[in-house]
Write a protein that holds these residues in place. Structure first.
Motif, PDB file in Angstrom:
ATOM      1  N   ARG A 199       0.814  -1.138  -0.030  1.00  0.00           N
ATOM      2  CA  ARG A 199       0.046  -0.193  -0.087  1.00  0.00           C
ATOM      3  C   ARG A 199       0.722   1.333   0.134  1.00  0.00           C
ATOM      4  O   ARG A 199       0.643   2.406  -0.836  1.00  0.00           O
ATOM      5  CB  ARG A 199      -0.801   0.201   1.038  1.00  0.00           C
ATOM      6  CG  ARG A 199      -2.172  -0.868   1.122  1.00  0.00           C
ATOM      7  CD  ARG A 199      -3.216  -0.436   0.095  1.00  0.00           C
ATOM      8  NE  ARG A 199      -3.791   0.769   0.400  1.00  0.00           N
ATOM      9  CZ  ARG A 199      -3.680   2.076  -0.226  1.00  0.00           C
ATOM     10  NH1 ARG A 199      -2.909   2.002  -1.166  1.00  0.00           N
ATOM     11  NH2 ARG A 199      -4.210   3.181   0.256  1.00  0.00           N
ATOM     12  N   PHE A 200       2.052   1.373   0.779  1.00  0.00           N
ATOM     13  CA  PHE A 200       3.000   2.439   0.674  1.00  0.00           C
ATOM     14  C   PHE A 200       3.347   2.493  -0.693  1.00  0.00           C
ATOM     15  O   PHE A 200       3.622   3.732  -1.140  1.00  0.00           O
ATOM     16  CB  PHE A 200       4.056   1.873   1.843  1.00  0.00           C
ATOM     17  CG  PHE A 200       5.164   3.033   1.524  1.00  0.00           C
ATOM     18  CD1 PHE A 200       5.134   4.299   1.706  1.00  0.00           C
ATOM     19  CD2 PHE A 200       6.417   2.752   1.076  1.00  0.00           C
ATOM     20  CE1 PHE A 200       6.053   5.134   2.086  1.00  0.00           C
ATOM     21  CE2 PHE A 200       7.502   3.500   1.039  1.00  0.00           C
ATOM     22  CZ  PHE A 200       7.355   4.812   1.491  1.00  0.00           C
ATOM     23  N   LEU A 201       3.858   1.541  -1.255  1.00  0.00           N
ATOM     24  CA  LEU A 201       4.399   1.722  -2.711  1.00  0.00           C
ATOM     25  C   LEU A 201       3.482   2.242  -3.368  1.00  0.00           C
ATOM     26  O   LEU A 201       3.652   3.164  -4.465  1.00  0.00           O
ATOM     27  CB  LEU A 201       5.202   0.462  -3.267  1.00  0.00           C
ATOM     28  CG  LEU A 201       6.422  -0.018  -2.371  1.00  0.00           C
ATOM     29  CD1 LEU A 201       6.998  -1.294  -3.065  1.00  0.00           C
ATOM     30  CD2 LEU A 201       7.206   1.004  -2.319  1.00  0.00           C
ATOM     31  N   ASP A 202       2.143   1.728  -3.498  1.00  0.00           N
ATOM     32  CA  ASP A 202       1.047   1.973  -4.300  1.00  0.00           C
ATOM     33  C   ASP A 202       0.878   3.475  -4.106  1.00  0.00           C
ATOM     34  O   ASP A 202       0.144   4.432  -5.068  1.00  0.00           O
ATOM     35  CB  ASP A 202      -0.157   1.183  -4.058  1.00  0.00           C
ATOM     36  CG  ASP A 202      -0.103  -0.299  -4.543  1.00  0.00           C
ATOM     37  OD1 ASP A 202       0.829  -0.561  -5.495  1.00  0.00           O
ATOM     38  OD2 ASP A 202      -0.879  -1.106  -4.174  1.00  0.00           O
ATOM     39  N   SER A 203       0.904   4.082  -2.953  1.00  0.00           N
ATOM     40  CA  SER A 203       0.636   5.398  -2.819  1.00  0.00           C
ATOM     41  C   SER A 203       1.551   6.610  -3.580  1.00  0.00           C
ATOM     42  O   SER A 203       1.212   7.455  -3.783  1.00  0.00           O
ATOM     43  CB  SER A 203       0.929   5.899  -1.280  1.00  0.00           C
ATOM     44  OG  SER A 203       2.233   5.869  -0.873  1.00  0.00           O
ATOM     45  N   PHE A 204       2.904   5.852  -4.027  1.00  0.00           N
ATOM     46  CA  PHE A 204       3.370   7.032  -4.876  1.00  0.00           C
ATOM     47  C   PHE A 204       2.597   6.835  -6.254  1.00  0.00           C
ATOM     48  O   PHE A 204       2.697   8.201  -6.969  1.00  0.00           O
ATOM     49  CB  PHE A 204       4.903   6.228  -5.039  1.00  0.00           C
ATOM     50  CG  PHE A 204       5.661   6.483  -4.019  1.00  0.00           C
ATOM     51  CD1 PHE A 204       6.525   7.627  -3.664  1.00  0.00           C
ATOM     52  CD2 PHE A 204       5.800   5.557  -2.870  1.00  0.00           C
ATOM     53  CE1 PHE A 204       7.503   7.839  -2.783  1.00  0.00           C
ATOM     54  CE2 PHE A 204       6.561   5.849  -1.936  1.00  0.00           C
ATOM     55  CZ  PHE A 204       7.161   6.885  -1.892  1.00  0.00           C
ATOM     56  N   GLU A 205       2.061   6.142  -6.705  1.00  0.00           N
ATOM     57  CA  GLU A 205       1.442   6.164  -8.086  1.00  0.00           C
ATOM     58  C   GLU A 205       0.127   7.159  -7.906  1.00  0.00           C
ATOM     59  O   GLU A 205      -0.319   7.869  -8.809  1.00  0.00           O
ATOM     60  CB  GLU A 205       1.010   4.850  -8.652  1.00  0.00           C
ATOM     61  CG  GLU A 205       0.290   4.830 -10.112  1.00  0.00           C
ATOM     62  CD  GLU A 205       0.398   3.638 -10.732  1.00  0.00           C
ATOM     63  OE1 GLU A 205      -0.019   3.412 -11.904  1.00  0.00           O
ATOM     64  OE2 GLU A 205       0.553   2.546  -9.974  1.00  0.00           O
ATOM     65  N   GLU A 206      -0.434   6.838  -6.775  1.00  0.00           N
ATOM     66  CA  GLU A 206      -1.819   7.742  -6.482  1.00  0.00           C
ATOM     67  C   GLU A 206      -1.203   9.257  -6.259  1.00  0.00           C
ATOM     68  O   GLU A 206      -2.040   9.912  -6.849  1.00  0.00           O
ATOM     69  CB  GLU A 206      -2.137   7.266  -5.147  1.00  0.00           C
ATOM     70  CG  GLU A 206      -2.892   5.884  -5.160  1.00  0.00           C
ATOM     71  CD  GLU A 206      -3.161   5.192  -3.866  1.00  0.00           C
ATOM     72  OE1 GLU A 206      -2.999   5.977  -2.862  1.00  0.00           O
ATOM     73  OE2 GLU A 206      -3.409   4.013  -3.805  1.00  0.00           O
ATOM     74  N   ARG A 207       0.065   9.531  -5.764  1.00  0.00           N
ATOM     75  CA  ARG A 207       0.469  10.935  -5.632  1.00  0.00           C
ATOM     76  C   ARG A 207       1.111  11.480  -6.792  1.00  0.00           C
ATOM     77  O   ARG A 207       0.812  12.651  -6.988  1.00  0.00           O
ATOM     78  CB  ARG A 207       1.147  10.821  -4.264  1.00  0.00           C
ATOM     79  CG  ARG A 207       0.718  10.813  -2.891  1.00  0.00           C
ATOM     80  CD  ARG A 207       1.694  10.836  -1.918  1.00  0.00           C
ATOM     81  NE  ARG A 207       2.638   9.610  -1.734  1.00  0.00           N
ATOM     82  CZ  ARG A 207       3.599   9.633  -1.222  1.00  0.00           C
ATOM     83  NH1 ARG A 207       4.269  10.712  -0.690  1.00  0.00           N
ATOM     84  NH2 ARG A 207       4.308   8.209  -1.057  1.00  0.00           N
ATOM     85  N   TYR A 208       1.691  10.807  -7.561  1.00  0.00           N
ATOM     86  CA  TYR A 208       2.542  11.284  -8.575  1.00  0.00           C
ATOM     87  C   TYR A 208       2.059  10.597 -10.010  1.00  0.00           C
ATOM     88  O   TYR A 208       2.990  11.428 -10.792  1.00  0.00           O
ATOM     89  CB  TYR A 208       4.039  10.769  -8.303  1.00  0.00           C
ATOM     90  CG  TYR A 208       4.617  11.363  -7.146  1.00  0.00           C
ATOM     91  CD1 TYR A 208       4.945  12.803  -6.877  1.00  0.00           C
ATOM     92  CD2 TYR A 208       4.843  10.601  -5.839  1.00  0.00           C
ATOM     93  CE1 TYR A 208       5.543  13.273  -5.759  1.00  0.00           C
ATOM     94  CE2 TYR A 208       5.248  11.257  -4.713  1.00  0.00           C
ATOM     95  CZ  TYR A 208       5.672  12.599  -4.764  1.00  0.00           C
ATOM     96  OH  TYR A 208       6.355  12.949  -3.588  1.00  0.00           O
ATOM     97  N   GLY A 209       1.353   9.710 -10.143  1.00  0.00           N
ATOM     98  CA  GLY A 209       0.791   9.260 -11.194  1.00  0.00           C
ATOM     99  C   GLY A 209       1.785   8.370 -11.962  1.00  0.00           C
ATOM    100  O   GLY A 209       1.720   8.153 -13.152  1.00  0.00           O
ATOM    101  N   SER A 210       2.644   7.674 -11.241  1.00  0.00           N
ATOM    102  CA  SER A 210       3.603   6.981 -11.903  1.00  0.00           C
ATOM    103  C   SER A 210       3.905   5.861 -11.027  1.00  0.00           C
ATOM    104  O   SER A 210       4.259   6.095  -9.963  1.00  0.00           O
ATOM    105  CB  SER A 210       4.839   8.016 -12.589  1.00  0.00           C
ATOM    106  OG  SER A 210       5.926   6.804 -13.012  1.00  0.00           O
TER     107      SER A 210
END
Length: 613
Positions: A199-210
């Protein structure tokens, strides 16, 4: 057969699955993303082997070694590239290198393609970068114990590293010691849920779109003590999050909510240690030896057995080390002797919300819901108040030291900042030897603290710092920044000088810097600028009879760039993040990220360079 009544009774080592002769044990992941053994009663023959290898059941009898108290060392790898790429001082790599040199096998935790973590073993030294560095999430060790035993029986040399519970399981699985085996463990605060990690790693795509394509714990680029998480996204962006910013680190250290339940009752603390050699961060090394304190990471090495001592002797030529008293290691490593504490008890609520709420929001929610004892809350309030008072006093001293209570400097400071902004730590503080020319129609956007003309090292020096912002010019400062004494900063009409200032590092110009902005110059976060550096986006109004020639073109300097003494950055240049421009270099072409350039004109002399201020 294995029968788990309380989740605290299972450390998830996977040894029971490896030892089962009928493959009757599989591992089922619960709602927290944590696996537990499940026995197929139709195929189980009740042989009892699974219970025999369980480290939790046999913790007391497994916990023995040659030394009741270990022999202790502070150490670092002599290879600074290895230190940069390691969590601490690179001692695991030194130990592994020696095993590879003997033709042996090295095992440890690695990231898989999906950033899950599992144990891996090979005799190929090319695998060392994967094995190096802490992962801070539970590793799946299925198949490890079987593989290690087969190698040992075939006479192969083996070095394997894992958590204390995993290495205790290996001892139990093997049933005896092997002279051709070296076991390493480390001081473990606790192992985290793979679900939370995902979930932590997925949050980067949620925040930055990549999506994330690379991650590193304790990146040394902002110093070991910052516990910086480095993440590279698929679009090439590099994200750094220090311990104060990274929500995964904050939740792990601050809430203790998503470690495995068995970590709260860990039976593998204290002494004697089960491994031959134990590794850790050496917190507090600055109190004992300044030579090993570079803020790049120092390893604590604990030798627990005669075999471990003999093996350590073989790697001494590869490392810098000093012997340490046993008592010196205790204060900085409470996890050595104490299990993880339960700071927040609403674990059920956390794992309910982690599936629906943004990762950062759920960590913040349960950090706020932490209900410490009244005594600790009062203590925290007092500490917070004292920090604010000390901060205000430091700020007042900063104003007094910078302006030297020089009336024109105080006047300009109040004129361009205002008392209200200064109270909140924002605005411009002018030094006592400043020449200031800011047009009435100039735009100043100062969201942070800008110091113009920092105090010289030479008290009697009258070296002047000059700041000029012409009519229609714009100076934007986002974060803290310093124009060092003797700097000359010119922002011409309709030009825009943008400085992102401090994110993690104190930064600014050194003595004698020159910035001439006629169109646009943008300087990223945490840029370090040496003495007499020149940055200009223009050629001073001079023209050349060449097609496509332009008098001015924007200059973009990325984050955490190091501009060394007397280098010159000319118009149209873009410098990538974390690049280094060598002393007296003349830069007329763009510089890629993490490259080092030097020369006149500057050329790339090295790539994939990491540096720490």
């Amino acid at each position: 057969m294995i029968d788990i009544h309380r989740k605290e009774e299972c450390c998830g080592c996977n040894a029971c699955g490896d030892v089962c002769p009928k493959n009757a044990i599989r591992f089922i992941t619960d709602e927290e993303g944590i696996w537990y053994p499940e026995v197929n009663h139709d195929t189980c023959i009740n042989c009892g082997l699974c219970e025999r290898v369980c480290p939790v059941i046999h913790a007391d009898e497994l916990k023995h070694n040659d030394y009741e108290k270990p022999l202790c060392f502070a150490a670092e790898n002599k290879n600074i590239e290895v230190v940069f790429d390691s969590t601490s001082g690179g001692l695991f790599s030194a130990l592994a290198d020696y095993m590879y040199k003997q033709g042996g096998y090295v095992g440890g935790a690695v990231f898989n393609d999906d950033f899950s973590v599992s144990h891996f073993i090979s005799n190929d030294k090319k695998d060392l970068p994967r094995l190096r560095s802490s992962k801070y999430v539970q590793s799946n060790a299925e198949g490890l114990y079987r593989k290690v035993q087969d190698l040992l029986k075939n006479g192969e040399r083996v070095l394997v590293c894992g958590t204390p519970c995993q290495m205790s399981a290996l001892r139990a699985y093997l049933g005896r010691d092997y002279e051709n085996l070296i076991i390493l463990d480390f001081i473990c605060l606790g192992i985290n849920s793979p679900l939370v990690w995902k979930r932590f790693l997925d949050s980067f795509e949620e925040r930055y779109g990549s999506p994330v394509v690379y991650t590193k714990a304790k990146s040394k680029e902002y110093g070991w003590r910052n516990l910086t998480k480095k993440v590279i996204l698929a679009d090439g962006r590099v994200i750094f999050e220090t311990r104060d910013v990274c929500k995964f680190t904050k939740g792990y250290i601050g809430t203790h909510l998503y470690t495995r339940p068995s970590c709260y009752e860990c039976r593998f603390k204290g002494f004697p240690r089960i491994a031959d050699i134990s590794l850790a961060d050496f917190w507090g090394i600055e109190n004992y030896n300044s030579d090993l304190e570079k803020n790049l990471g120092t390893s604590l090495v604990m030798i627990n057995s005669e075999k471990g001592k003999a093996y350590f002797e073989n790697i001494k030529p590869r490392i810098n080390f000093i012997p340490m008293e046993f008592e010196s290691i205790l204060s900085g490593n409470p996890a050595l002797v104490k299990p993880l504490s339960r700071i927040n008890n609403d674990r059920e609520g956390f794992f309910r919300d982690i599936k629906t709420m943004p990762f950062g929001d759920v960590v913040e929610k349960y950090s706020r819901n932490d209900k410490p004892a009244l005594k600790r809350r009062i203590k925290n309030v007092i500490k917070s108040s004292l920090r604010k008072v000390k901060g205000a006093l430091r700020f007042m001293r900063l104003i007094a030291r910078t302006t030297r209570l020089h009336l024109p400097a105080l006047y300009n400071t109040l004129k361009y900042s205002g008392i209200k902004n200064l109270i909140h730590g924002k605005g411009i503080i002018f030094g006592s030897y400043c020449s200031v020319n800011i047009a009435k129609s100039a735009v100043l956007e100062i969201d942070g603290l800008l110091i113009v003309g920092a105090k010289s090292r030479f008290p009697t020096s009258h070296l002047e710092t000059r700041l000029n912002v012409d009519k229609g010019g714009k100076l934007t400062v986002k974060g803290n920044w310093t124009f060092g004494y003797g700097s000359c900063i010119e922002v011409h009409s309709k030009a825009n000088l943008i400085i992102h200032g401090k994110k993690f590092l104190n930064c600014g110009t050194n003595i004698g810097a020159t910035i001439v902005c006629c169109e646009k110059i943008e300087i990223g976060h945490d840029v370090e600028i040496g003495r007499n550096v020149t940055i200009r986006d223009n050629n001073g109004g001079h023209y050349i009879n060449r097609q496509g020639y332009r008098n001015s073109r924007p200059v973009i300097i990325g984050n955490k760039v190091w501009l060394c003494e007397s280098c010159v950055i000319m118009s149209g240049v873009k410098i990538g993040d974390s690049a280094i421009v060598g002393a007296k270099s003349f830069v007329i072409q763009s510089v890629p990220a993490n490259c080092m350039v030097s020369g006149h004109p500057a050329k790339i002399i090295d790539r994939n360079v990491l540096w720490k201020y």
